[in-house]
Write a protein that holds these residues in place. Structure first.
Motif, short mmCIF file in Angstrom:
data_model
loop_
_atom_site.label_atom_id
_atom_site.label_comp_id
_atom_site.label_asym_id
_atom_site.label_seq_id
_atom_site.Cartn_x
_atom_site.Cartn_y
_atom_site.Cartn_z
N VAL A 162 0.87 -1.23 0.03
CA VAL A 162 -0.03 0.14 0.03
C VAL A 162 0.94 1.28 -0.10
O VAL A 162 1.73 1.15 0.96
N ASP A 163 0.80 2.30 -0.93
CA ASP A 163 1.23 3.41 -0.91
C ASP A 163 0.44 4.38 -1.15
O ASP A 163 -0.57 4.57 -1.92
N GLY A 164 0.65 5.55 -0.07
CA GLY A 164 -0.40 6.73 -0.01
C GLY A 164 0.66 7.89 -0.13
O GLY A 164 1.59 7.98 0.04
N ARG A 165 -0.18 8.87 -1.03
CA ARG A 165 0.58 10.19 -1.08
C ARG A 165 -0.60 11.23 -0.91
O ARG A 165 -1.48 11.12 -1.48
N ILE A 166 0.18 12.59 -0.62
CA ILE A 166 -0.65 13.64 -0.60
C ILE A 166 -0.09 14.60 -1.38
O ILE A 166 0.98 14.90 -1.36
N PHE A 167 -0.70 15.24 -2.34
CA PHE A 167 -0.13 16.38 -3.13
C PHE A 167 -0.68 17.62 -2.96
O PHE A 167 -1.90 17.80 -2.56
N LYS A 168 -0.19 18.59 -3.13
CA LYS A 168 -0.26 19.86 -2.92
C LYS A 168 -1.11 20.44 -4.08
O LYS A 168 -1.02 20.36 -5.25
N THR A 169 -2.10 21.25 -3.87
CA THR A 169 -2.88 22.02 -4.68
C THR A 169 -3.06 23.43 -4.24
O THR A 169 -2.94 23.85 -2.86
N HIS A 170 -3.58 24.44 -5.09
CA HIS A 170 -3.71 25.97 -4.55
C HIS A 170 -4.98 25.83 -4.16
O HIS A 170 -6.01 26.80 -4.76
N THR A 171 -5.51 25.38 -3.16
CA THR A 171 -6.92 25.39 -2.57
C THR A 171 -6.63 25.43 -1.13
O THR A 171 -5.53 25.07 -0.52
N PHE A 172 -7.70 25.63 -0.21
CA PHE A 172 -7.81 25.61 1.12
C PHE A 172 -7.21 24.10 1.72
O PHE A 172 -7.80 23.27 0.95
N PRO A 173 -6.25 24.25 2.63
CA PRO A 173 -5.93 22.80 3.01
C PRO A 173 -6.98 21.89 3.50
O PRO A 173 -7.71 22.21 4.11
N CYS A 174 -7.21 20.59 3.07
CA CYS A 174 -8.31 19.72 3.12
C CYS A 174 -7.82 19.14 4.77
O CYS A 174 -6.62 19.25 5.12
N GLY A 175 -8.92 18.51 5.36
CA GLY A 175 -8.49 18.28 6.68
C GLY A 175 -9.31 16.91 7.35
O GLY A 175 -9.85 16.26 6.70
N ALA A 176 -9.76 17.41 8.36
CA ALA A 176 -10.45 16.15 9.08
C ALA A 176 -11.93 16.12 8.75
O ALA A 176 -12.45 17.33 8.49
N PHE A 177 -12.36 14.95 8.52
CA PHE A 177 -14.01 15.06 8.37
C PHE A 177 -14.27 13.44 8.65
O PHE A 177 -13.57 12.70 8.13
N ARG A 178 -15.12 13.45 9.52
CA ARG A 178 -15.41 12.02 10.18
C ARG A 178 -15.21 10.82 9.13
O ARG A 178 -15.50 10.90 8.06
N GLY A 179 -14.19 10.03 9.63
CA GLY A 179 -13.83 8.91 8.82
C GLY A 179 -12.37 9.06 8.48
O GLY A 179 -11.68 8.02 8.70
N PHE A 180 -11.94 10.37 8.20
CA PHE A 180 -10.68 10.56 8.15
C PHE A 180 -9.77 9.91 7.14
O PHE A 180 -8.64 9.26 7.74
N GLY A 181 -9.87 9.69 5.97
CA GLY A 181 -9.01 8.92 5.00
C GLY A 181 -9.66 7.65 5.02
O GLY A 181 -9.45 7.16 3.69
N ALA A 182 -10.33 7.14 5.76
CA ALA A 182 -11.12 5.82 5.68
C ALA A 182 -12.00 5.52 4.88
O ALA A 182 -12.12 4.67 4.03
N PRO A 183 -12.96 6.52 4.70
CA PRO A 183 -14.28 6.60 3.65
C PRO A 183 -13.52 6.49 2.34
O PRO A 183 -14.10 5.76 1.51
N GLN A 184 -12.45 7.30 2.18
CA GLN A 184 -12.08 7.46 0.78
C GLN A 184 -11.31 5.92 0.27
O GLN A 184 -11.47 5.50 -0.76
N ALA A 185 -10.59 5.37 1.44
CA ALA A 185 -9.88 3.96 1.23
C ALA A 185 -10.85 3.11 1.04
O ALA A 185 -10.84 2.13 0.17
N THR A 186 -12.04 2.97 1.81
CA THR A 186 -13.00 1.94 1.70
C THR A 186 -14.04 2.26 0.61
O THR A 186 -14.38 0.92 -0.16
N TRP A 187 -14.09 3.29 0.06
CA TRP A 187 -14.88 3.60 -1.11
C TRP A 187 -13.97 2.82 -2.25
O TRP A 187 -14.76 2.02 -3.21
N ALA A 188 -12.84 3.09 -2.42
CA ALA A 188 -12.04 2.51 -3.45
C ALA A 188 -12.08 0.97 -3.42
O ALA A 188 -12.17 0.01 -4.36
#
Lengths: 769, 159, 283
Positions: free
Chosen positions: A339-365
């Protein structure tokens, strides 16, 4: 007389109604904006109109009367111009490079809101605009080309076994890519904070927030104050969902800086538009999975990549990524995992915590991918999951042996049974043109780690306390002192139950006040589905100690040294009994307040390697399974969620009523995530920036629910709860996508799924076929 | 601009106030009368947290120019509920059903429920959904709110 | 929202008084009825005008009346009133259905039919149902009244045929004839409080298996709500068969030119317009 709480006998495991409800239904609960602070000024943030650029100068209109307002520029910051959020890459106030639209350029405060807003309009930044990167699609495109211009904000890998060997043993290899969009927390109370200077030159900060001990110490560096001079108190909080986890440090800092400069208390309450535009969101994500399978459905290798759009600065993203990768291939048996995870920068407000905290994205996939794996080896989705799901004794992708408290396969079996899944799957329409409405059922199975990642809890050493004190005039009782916040999830009710149970006194003799760093030990932030399990354990432990101390006191002072037991609110000694309140009052008269504390520990054999991400990823996992039933209108491709069958293992349920309430609320947020809450970026700005355009579910949108629980308590930590808060957010989106596929024959690999997407897929299929 | 003067019955008490004619009713309620139970969640009529009843009819007070509310109007906010038996029944139902979580939408939600049950104390499922479609709750998923309304309907004092 | 408090607001007690205020340039102001559109626009950043005239509650703008051929609805009648009105439900069922989809109950209690039309949003919920009636808007000024067919009333994006000294006073909406069916459908992203992606209303009759009359209107598919005159003309006399309906779908889709926006895509809107028209004419 207002409405009364209903209290049933026995505390832990009973459906006690909520301690905060009577005030809330009477309109008496006081939220930050309801507080009338004498002499309070209003703060306003002067924001960058461009997303990426270099600030040449910040001019101010000379004709405006600046003597009426206070202004804070970078040079006015007493400490360092750094937002001390995990990584020191973000300035508190931009002074050179601007990295997102709305980045603060200055702060102003004025005696009233209108004047503050007017003053803000008299700033004129001169900015050299630079090109920006904004979209997940751009990130993925560059990532696939291995373009070095991508700016990484963090990465983490975890490896189990030999991935190459795993693929070489496979009969077939299945790949897939899965996208998820932004999600806005949309708590109904916008961000709100008040700061005022104290006599000792410190600041008192109070507001709508999740984590008092994040703000203190994070503001020490900026305000140049020692932690004891920054007092943080939570006020009644109208929803948070992660949105008031790390973000409040910023708004608290704005208020504190302005209070220090103006020498007035300063309040900032965002309006909805500002709140949506300039606070955190759930990270948009892209997951790519490549899995090796044998013909019989055995999984030989899983290669998972998870990319997150981090926004302009790192903030909490690496912690989100950690949870993401720990859930990216979780739940199924496989010896070879990469498993390899990466965060990349964009010119938008920093993303942050939201209920699930990375797990919803991972579980969705992953749960979307599992569906494709089942198809690839010709198995039914439930058969494939039943064959491969982790059970007690199995080993997770990080090498954690699931020794106990494993609600799998129980949750899966329960949902398959209660939803009549096998039969209903056969009834699914699969785009049959003869069907008036397309029906489909879909499944998702998942686990969610409770508490901080790895040995985080061991290192953190959360402490909770209980205090015998006068809780009202002539009413001796127990105050619970923890830094955990009540933001709607019901924590205080649960803590009351745990404390009352441990001490063995009535619920009426226990209260849990809103946390205040001047009064509470640090039980940690209210995050990570840890409050009931971890902080609940500290309250339980502290309660037992208080009970023992009081029993000793009663024995010595009243019962001539004979053994005494405090049970059900009475001190009992060989047939005699005295009420709790009587002994408590005499203790308080004689010795004053009594405080006991307890610290959370982890089993000594728990092992975690933070550099390789190997070992026991969490103290325990909660388990969940969802079946979604949808109806798609072939005429318009409108999607209607008809029914959700859900089963969760959250360990011992402290309050079943509240567990169900958490599940319902989280599942409905996930309906929004899966089907409605679409947010794009236009000219560097979120396009759905109001409640009229950011669409969340309303009452008529909700389906029928069948929610049940199976209890596999976490025995190491009485009273045995595991996490519940986040898990309802994990599985419903893939369950819905899987149901939509069974209804329409169309596979959606991107959420939210809209009728427009089904139309596009349908047309593509039609044209190709 | 010249103020207007209005006399209303607010939560059972007569009140006379002066304010700019287009001042939002929400601000008059929260700031001038200090009924802070009424909440602002969006300022554009979408969330329903600021719902109050004008002569029994629910409106989003953020979209009402206070000057447009005529003399003699009966205004009911969440603070007025406990003064009536029906209001107390509704509050009790919300508490015992577990319908309140963060509580910020609840004052507006209660007003929508109260308006419904006052007119129709035997609502169908569809009536309940229709009556609360203008109120957004982000915590509860609405399930327990629906249960609370059903429970209140069962216990509704009928004359 | 203090900026609103700087505006002057007059409260005329009669229609005549209101029209006097409108007639004079020095007292003319923006008309404010229920506020469900204007208050939102002002909250969202639009600068409020210096002068506002409140027409909420004006008696002359109230009431739903029935005469032989038409239902007459005062411009100040609310959505809540329209959806529950017996004559509207009976003679203009598409309008009753449309009113029930406006916002939530709070917005339905505030918003008025006159305000909804005057706001002239392409997503205005009532417009399609009004357009299919072939009815008229009656506007008044100090000098008298003027009647304009609704099909000519919407001029462009957020613009109607109304002079600065005029206001809409009522709508005269012919009842559906015996044998005529009226239907309405709105597509939004959620079940309540939805702003439409596309909405469609139709009034038609089928006699001896063939379309005898037909009026179709679509909203949110262009700068204004539109009727589909080409389709309406083509369909008369055609048999209500599967072939006709397939052709209806294609023709309706071809006749609209929607755009991409935050709520939907041009492609989907174009396609689904045809689907909706077909669906309504099937019913």
């Amino acid at each position: 007389m207002g409405p009364k709480r209903k209290i049933k006998s026995g505390h832990v495991g009973a459906d006690s109604t909520r301690v905060d409800a009577p005030d809330k239904v009477r309109g008496r609960a006081v939220y930050t904006d309801d507080i009338d602070v004498p002499g309070c000024w209003y703060g306003k943030v002067v924001r960058s109109p461009v997303a990426h650029g270099r600030l040449r100068s910040l001019k101010r209109d000379e004709e405006f009367d600046w003597s009426r307002v206070s202004v804070v520029l970078p040079d006015d910051i007493p400490g360092k111009n750094i937002a001390d959020l995990f990584i020191h890459d973000m300035p508190f106030i931009a002074h050179d490079e601007i990295n997102y639209l709305g980045e603060p350029l200055a702060l102003v405060a004025a005696p009233d809101r209108e004047l503050a807003e007017e003053a803000a309009r008299h700033f004129h930044p001169d900015i050299e605009e630079l090109p920006g990167i904004f979209h997940m699609e751009e990130i993925v495109d560059l990532y696939k080309k291995q373009d070095s211009s991508l700016h990484s904000l963090g990465e983490q890998t975890t490896v189990k076994g030999d991935i190459e060997k795993g693929f070489s043993e496979a009969d077939m290899i299945v790949t897939g890519e899965y996208w998820a969009g932004y999600q806005e927390q949309l708590y109904i109370e916008p961000q709100a904070m008040i700061a005022e200077m104290t006599d000792d030159g410190g600041v008192f900060i109070r507001g709508s927030l999740q984590c008092p001990y994040f703000i203190n110490p994070e503001l020490c560096l900026t305000l140049n104050l020692p932690p004891e001079k920054i007092r943080v108190k939570q006020e009644m909080t109208g929803g948070a969902f992660g949105g008031k986890e790390e973000y409040p440090t910023l708004i608290a800092g704005y208020c504190a800086l302005l209070a220090m400069k103006s020498r007035h208390p300063v309040k900032i309450v965002f309006d909805r538009n500002e709140d949506i535009l300039f606070t955190t969101k759930r990270h948009p994500s892209w997951g790519r999975l490549k899995t090796g399978l044998k013909k019989d459905g055995t999984i030989t290798a899983i290669h998972a990549e998870l990319l997150l759009n981090g926004g302009a600065y790192t903030t909490i993203s690496r912690v989100v990524l950690a949870r993401g990768i720990l859930h990216a291939a979780m739940g199924y048996r496989c010896d070879n995992v990469f498993v390899d995870g990466r965060i990349f920068k964009t010119h938008t407000f920093p993303c942050g915590a939201f209920r699930g905290f990375g797990a919803p994205q991972a579980t969705w996939a992953f749960e979307s991918h599992i569906e494709e794996l089942a198809k690839a080896c010709g198995m039914l989705p439930q058969e494939f999951r039943r064959k491969n799901c982790l059970v007690q004794g199995d080993v997770t992708p990080t090498g954690m042996v699931l020794k106990d408290s494993v609600g799998s396969p129980a949750v899966l079996d329960q949902v398959l049974d209660r939803s009549d899944f096998a039969k209903k799957l056969k009834q699914s329409s699969r785009g049959n043109p003869k069907h008036k409405k397309w029906y489909g059922i879909g499944l998702a199975f998942f686990a969610h780690g409770s508490g901080f990642t790895g040995d985080g809890e061991a290192r953190f050493k959360a402490k909770g306390a209980v205090e015998l004190d006068w809780i009202e005039p002539n009413h001796p009782g127990v105050n619970i002192r923890i830094s955990s916040t009540e933001m709607g999830q019901g924590a205080f009710t649960i803590m009351d139950q745990i404390a009352a149970d441990a001490i063995s006194i009535p619920l009426d003799d226990v209260r849990c006040p809103l946390p205040d760093t001047s009064l509470c030990p640090n039980s940690g932030p209210t995050v990570a589905s840890r409050t009931t399990m971890v902080v609940g354990h500290t309250v339980h432990g502290a309660g037992l100690k208080l009970k023992a101390a009081l029993e000793e006191f009663a024995s010595k002072e009243v019962f001539e040294g004979r053994p005494v037991v405090l049970e059900n609110g009475r001190f009992v000694c060989s047939g005699e009994a005295l009420p709790f309140r009587q002994i408590a009052a005499s203790y308080l008269d004689k010795h004053g307040r009594l405080r006991t504390e307890h610290q959370f520990t982890l089993p000594p054999d728990l092992k975690w390697d933070q550099s390789t991400f190997k070992g026991d990823a969490y103290p325990a996992f909660s388990w969940g399974c969802n079946a979604a039933e949808v109806e798609v209108d072939p005429l318009t491709f409108e999607i209607r969620l008809k029914k959700v069958t859900a089963c969760f293992d959250v360990g011992r349920m402290i309050n079943p009523l509240n567990c169900k309430a958490q599940a319902e609320g989280g599942l409905v947020q996930t309906i929004g995530y899966a089907l409605m809450e679409k947010m794009g970026i236009r000219n560097g700005k979120y396009d759905a920036d109001r409640m009229q355009t950011y669409i969340v579910p309303t009452m008529p949108d909700i389906p029928e629910f069948d929610i049940t629980f199976v209890e596999y308590p976490y025995e190491f930590s009485p009273p045995g709860a595991k996490g519940i808060g986040e898990m309802p957010m994990d599985g419903l989106a893939p369950a819905i996508a899987n149901a939509i596929e069974n209804a329409t024959g169309l596979r959606c690999n991107r959420i939210p799924i809209m009728p427009e997407d089904l139309f596009t897929l349908h047309r593509a299929k039609h044209q190709n076929g | 601009m010249s103020n207007v003067k209005r006399t209303w019955n607010v939560n059972g008490e007569e009140k006379t106030l002066e304010f700019p004619p287009l001042r939002r009713l929400l601000d008059v309620i929260r700031e001038d009368m200090r009924f802070t139970g009424c909440k602002e969640g969006c300022g554009e009529g979408e969330c329903g947290a600021c719902t109050v009843l004008l002569d029994g009819v629910p409106v989003t007070s953020c979209l009402v120019a206070a000057g447009q509310v005529p003399d003699g109007t009966q205004i009911l906010t969440v603070e007025g509920l406990e003064k009536t038996e029906q209001g107390r029944v509704l509050q009790e139902a919300y508490v015992s059903a577990g319908a309140s979580q963060c509580g910020f939408c609840i004052p507006g939600m209660l007003m929508a429920s109260f308006a419904l049950l006052s007119k129709n104390s035997r609502p169908t499922e569809e009536d309940i959904l229709d009556a609360h479609g203008g109120n957004i709750c982000r915590c509860t998923g609405y399930v327990k709110i629906i249960e609370a309304v059903r429970l209140a309907a069962q216990n509704w004092p009928r004359k | 929202m203090k900026k609103l408090e700087k505006s002057d607001c007059r409260f005329p007690s009669t229609l005549k008084e209101a029209l006097e205020l409108l007639a004079n340039e020095s007292t003319r102001g923006r008309l404010l009825a229920g506020g469900s559109d204007l208050m939102v626009q002002w909250a969202a950043g639009m600068e409020p005008p210096p002068r506002v005239i409140s027409i909420k509650g004006l008696k002359e703008l109230q009431g739903i009346k029935e005469d032989d051929g038409a239902v007459v609805i005062g411009a100040g009648v609310t959505h809540a009133h329209i959806r529950s009105s017996k004559p509207v439900q009976k003679h203009l069922p598409a309008l009753a259905a449309a009113a029930a989809t406006v916002g939530g109950p709070q917005i339905q209690a505030l918003g008025t039919i006159g305000g909804n039309v005057a706001n002239a949003s392409p997503a205005g919920d009532l417009a399609p149902a009004l357009l299919i009636t072939g009815g008229e808007a009656v506007v008044a000024s100090r000098t008298g009244e003027r009647t304009i067919p609704l099909t000519k009333f919407f001029l462009a994006y957020r613009r109607i045929d109304l002079k600065p000294d005029e206001m809409i006073v009522r709508f005269v909406l012919p009842k559906r004839a015996a044998g005529e069916i009226e239907v309405f459908r709105k597509l939004g992203t959620r079940a309540a409080q939805a702003i439409s992606k596309v909405m469609c209303a139709a009034r038609f009759s089928v006699k001896a298996g063939s379309f005898e009359t037909c009026a179709v209107a679509l909203g949110s598919v262009g700068p204004t709500t539109v009727r589909l005159p080409k389709l309406e003309e083509w369909i008369i006399g055609k048999s209500a068969s599967e072939e006709t309906l397939a052709e209806v779908e294609k023709r309706a889709s071809d006749e609209v030119s929607p755009i991409d926006d935050i709520r939907s895509t041009a492609e989907y809107r174009k396609w689904v317009s045809g689907r909706l028209v077909r669906f309504l004419l099937e019913s």
